[in-house]
Structure formats: structure tokens, C-alpha cells
Design an enzyme around this catalytic site. Structure first.
Site, PDB file in Angstrom:
ATOM      1  N   ARG A 362      -4.946   6.120  -2.630  1.00 51.03           N
ATOM      2  CA  ARG A 362      -3.651   6.434  -2.036  1.00 51.03           C
ATOM      3  C   ARG A 362      -2.912   5.162  -1.620  1.00 51.03           C
ATOM      4  O   ARG A 362      -1.684   5.090  -1.705  1.00 51.03           O
ATOM      5  CB  ARG A 362      -3.850   7.379  -0.848  1.00 51.03           C
ATOM      6  CG  ARG A 362      -2.560   8.048  -0.396  1.00 51.03           C
ATOM      7  CD  ARG A 362      -2.817   9.142   0.628  1.00 51.03           C
ATOM      8  NE  ARG A 362      -3.275  10.359  -0.028  1.00 51.03           N
ATOM      9  CZ  ARG A 362      -4.403  10.987   0.269  1.00 51.03           C
ATOM     10  NH1 ARG A 362      -5.193  10.510   1.206  1.00 51.03           N
ATOM     11  NH2 ARG A 362      -4.754  12.087  -0.363  1.00 51.03           N
ATOM     12  N   GLY A 363      -3.638   4.141  -1.188  1.00 50.34           N
ATOM     13  CA  GLY A 363      -3.004   2.879  -0.802  1.00 50.34           C
ATOM     14  C   GLY A 363      -2.299   2.208  -1.971  1.00 50.34           C
ATOM     15  O   GLY A 363      -1.187   1.688  -1.820  1.00 50.34           O
TER      16      GLY A 363
END
Length: 423
Positions: A362-363
Site C-alpha cells: 500500500r505504501g
């Protein structure tokens, strides 16, 4: 009777009437008042006035505190003038990191929202609520409680999708993006939705009454003091944020509706930490600190005093800047799809995430999206390393594993690793 009522200024009104069409007595207005009888005089202090077509179960009880003169002229209520004024976004001094994170989420809602943590009294809630004036318009299906997108099936409610599949023409209107406040004391039924009691009692049918998640679809859901939110509501938000849909099971009714929203939260870290699962759902993290510069503090105090004394005049002074910012956001949203990011930059972003031991991907995704949104805000068609350097601390800071012995801010660690990889 008068001795029982004493000197109270209360008045009890009931109704009692004898219907001409029925042998059963119905009830019409009568009044008890100390020393007075409503409408006439009787020894017992009661007056019965027959009225037709009244239900025999009609009884009304009032507590009258003061006498109201019927000849008094009541002023008209102007809802527009009485609406609570919002502090202009362009008038907020400092806090550039927080403002940038909010603007990038308006430009690209798929970034996933922003978590704002900082000291009390630093303007967190004021800044978020001032965003309302800058929100652009979107097209929605008229009369739909879920703000369904008339063109994108992913954002359509079940009923609207069925109508579109049958080839029906759905009415479309343009409306501003919603900002919904989620109070800390909200119940799960109010958030998710529940049975429509009115329809159940009047029509005898089971119907669904949408909640706050339905209203927030394609809009913004704001939770102030999010770290104090009850666990069961946190679970609801996690479920909706993960799937983009809200499923309700209530009293034999099973219904699902789209619930894709920008999640914005604010809080004070002294009051408790946020659950890691919920923290990871926020796309970006903004750290807000108290302004230390004396001149800047004085300016903030003076601006706030001007706003409190005359909100309308204060808003008018920033009208041009607000409109300029609105145009900038609108242009950035329209050209966002054409912004490109080189593969070399993508590889370096992922390398930073990998070397910082960031869990999941997700980062990486959020950093790419935020960098493109920043380039669009600047009016560019290609992402540069400077754009990545600006947003990567906010995208990764809250995803690092906590070390209780570490005294360095996690945003500094991200910046140091970025400088090392991008050198």
C-alpha cells in the site's frame, strides 16, 4: 382543582368530543389553568367543546412556560444568513504539510485519505472543515441516497445499476462532494443504516434507512478525535474501507451499497494511539506542531479575531484566493490522468519501501498516486524526484514498525532513506 394545580404556570390540554356519526365519545381540546378556564367558565374549571371527525385516542399534553401573544410578529428565519460560517482555507496560516495532504486527496480520492495528528489547538478540525468550500462538483443520480455515479458501475447502488442495465434513462444532477462528520457517540445503526421504522409502522413493510456511510459515498468522511472512536465503529470503518461496500444484516433484511469515501481523521497522540489496522487504511499521515514563531502566532490570533467579529467580511477578503485555489484543483483533477511517472522513479520508490521494511504494497501505491497528484497540482505532466521527495514522508511515516527505544521521528527516517536511494 385550583388547589391541586397551585400557582404553577403549566397548562394541560386534552381533547374530548362527541362524534355525531359514532356512539363512542372522542376527545376535543380542554384546558386547565390556575384561576382561568380556556374558552369559557364552568364550575369545575372544565370546558368541553364538541368537534367532529376526531379520533377518540387523540390526547395532547403541553407544558406552557409563558403566555404567547398571538398578535406578536415573529421574524422570518433566513437559513442562509444563519448557517454556520466556515473559516476560509486560503486564510489558514502555516501548517503547509497538512494543507498539502488534504489538497492531494481532493485531487485524487484514491490516495485513501489522511490522518492528522498533532497538539491540541493547532487548527486540525478548522482546516479540515474549511475544505468544504474547495470541494468540486460531481454528477450523481437524482434522488439516490448513495450518490451513485451515472457512468461508473463501481459507484452505483444496486437499484440504479439494475435500471441502467434495463436501458432506462436515469436523471442526473450536479452536486458538491459531501463532507460527513462521524461523531464519537454515533451508534452502529446510525453509521451503517437500519430498518425504516416509519415505513414498518405505516405500511407494514421492511425497508432500509441508509446511514452515514451511504451519505459519505463518493465524498469525505471526517472523524475528529479518531483515536477515541469505539472499537465496534472502528471495525465498521475497516470493513467498508477494505471492500468499498457496506453490507447490512438487520431483521431479515440483507442489503449492500457502495461506500467509497475519503477517510480523514484527526487526533492528539497524547490521548492514545490508533490501531495499526486502521492507521494503515489512511493513505497519508500529516504531523502538525504548534507554531513557535511569535510574529506568526500574533498573525494567527489577529486573523481569528477578524473572522469572529465579522465572518462575512473576512470571507470576502479571501474570495479571490479561494476561487483561484478552486480553479487550480479543478484543472489538476482534469489533467491527472495524463501525468506520467518514469519507471526508474517507480523502482526507486519501491526500493525505499523495501529497505524501510514497510509491510505490504500500500505504501508503494499511495506514494505513486500522491506524487502524480502533486505534479498535477503544479500543472506538470511528468513526476520529478522533487515531487516524490515532498510526499514520500507523509505516505510512509505511519507504516513503519514502531521502535519504543527510537527517539527520531519516523518521517526523518524516511527522508534519510530517500536521500540515500535517490542520490
Amino acid at each position: 382543582m385550583a388547589s391541586l394545580l397551585g400557582t404553577s404556570s403549566s397548562a394541560i390540554c386534552a381533547s374530548h368530543s362527541l362524534s355525531s356519526s359514532s356512539s363512542t365519545p372522542s376527545i376535543s381540546p380542554i384546558c386547565f389553568r390556575p384561576g382561568k378556564i380556556c374558552g369559557g367558565k364552568l364550575n369545575a374549571g372544565i370546558q368541553i367543546r364538541p368537534k367532529k371527525n376526531r379520533s377518540r385516542h387523540h390526547v395532547s399534553v403541553m407544558n406552557v412556560a409563558t403566555e404567547i401573544n398571538s398578535t406578536e410578529q415573529v421574524g422570518k428565519f433566513d437559513s442562509k444568513k444563519s448557517a454556520r460560517p466556515v473559516y476560509p482555507f486560503a486564510a489558514i496560516v502555516g501548517q503547509d504539510e497538512m494543507k498539502l495532504c488534504l489538497l492531494l486527496n481532493v485531487i485524487d480520492p484514491k490516495i485513501g485519505g489522511v490522518m492528522i495528528m498533532g497538539d491540541r489547538g493547532t487548527g486540525k478540525s478548522t482546516t479540515v472543515r474549511s475544505l468544504v468550500d474547495l470541494l468540486p462538483e460531481i454528477k450523481v443520480v437524482a434522488g439516490d441516497p448513495y450518490n451513485s455515479d451515472p457512468l461508473d458501475p463501481e459507484f452505483m447502488g444496486v437499484e440504479v445499476r439494475e435500471r441502467v442495465e434495463r436501458g432506462e434513462q436515469v436523471p442526473v444532477v450536479a452536486t458538491k462532494i459531501n463532507m460527513v462528520d462521524l461523531p464519537l457517540g454515533a451508534t452502529e445503526d446510525r453509521v451503517c443504516g437500519t430498518i425504516d421504522i416509519e415505513k414498518a409502522l405505516t405500511e407494514g413493510v421492511k425497508a432500509f434507512e441508509p446511514g452515514l456511510l451511504a451519505k459519505a459515498n463518493r465524498g469525505i468522511l471526517y472523524v475528529d478525535e479518531v483515536n477515541l472512536l469505539d472499537d465496534h465503529l472502528v471495525d465498521v470503518l475497516l470493513d467498508s474501507a477494505a471492500s468499498g461496500w457496506n453490507t447490512v444484516e438487520r431483521e431479515g433484511i440483507s442489503i449492500s451499497h457502495p461506500a467509497r469515501f475519503i477517510l480523514i481523521g484527526s487526533g492528539n497522540p497524547e490521548e492514545g494511539e490508533l490501531r495499526p489496522q486502521l492507521l494503515d487504511r489512511f493513505g497519508m499521515h500529516a504531523q502538525v506542531g504548534t507554531v513557535r514563531d511569535a510574529e506568526l502566532r500574533v498573525k494567527i490570533v489577529e486573523e481569528r479575531a477578524r473572522f469572529d467579529s465579522d465572518p462575512k467580511e473576512f470571507r470576502d477578503t479571501y474570495k479571490t484566493e479561494q476561487e483561484k485555489l478552486q480553479d487550480q484543483i479543478s484543472n489538476a483533477r482534469s489533467c491527472l490522468s495524463s501525468v506520467q511517472i518514469d519507471r526508474e522513479l517507480k523502482v526507486k520508490i519501491s526500493k525505499v519501501c523495501s529497505e524501510l521494511n514497510v509491510d505490504g504494497l500500500r505504501g508503494d501505491i499511495v506514494t505513486n498516486r500522491a506524487a502524480k497528484a502533486l505534479a498535477a497540482l503544479k500543472g506538470k505532466d511528468r513526476v520529478t524526484a522533487d515531487d516524490v521527495a515532498t510526499v514520500i514522508p507523509n505516505c510512509l511515516r505511519h507504516r513503519l514498525r514502531k521502535d519504543p527505544l527510537e527517539s527520531i521521528d519516523s518521517g526523518v527516517l524516511v527522508s534519510e532513506k530517500f536521500a540515500e536511494v535517490f542520490s
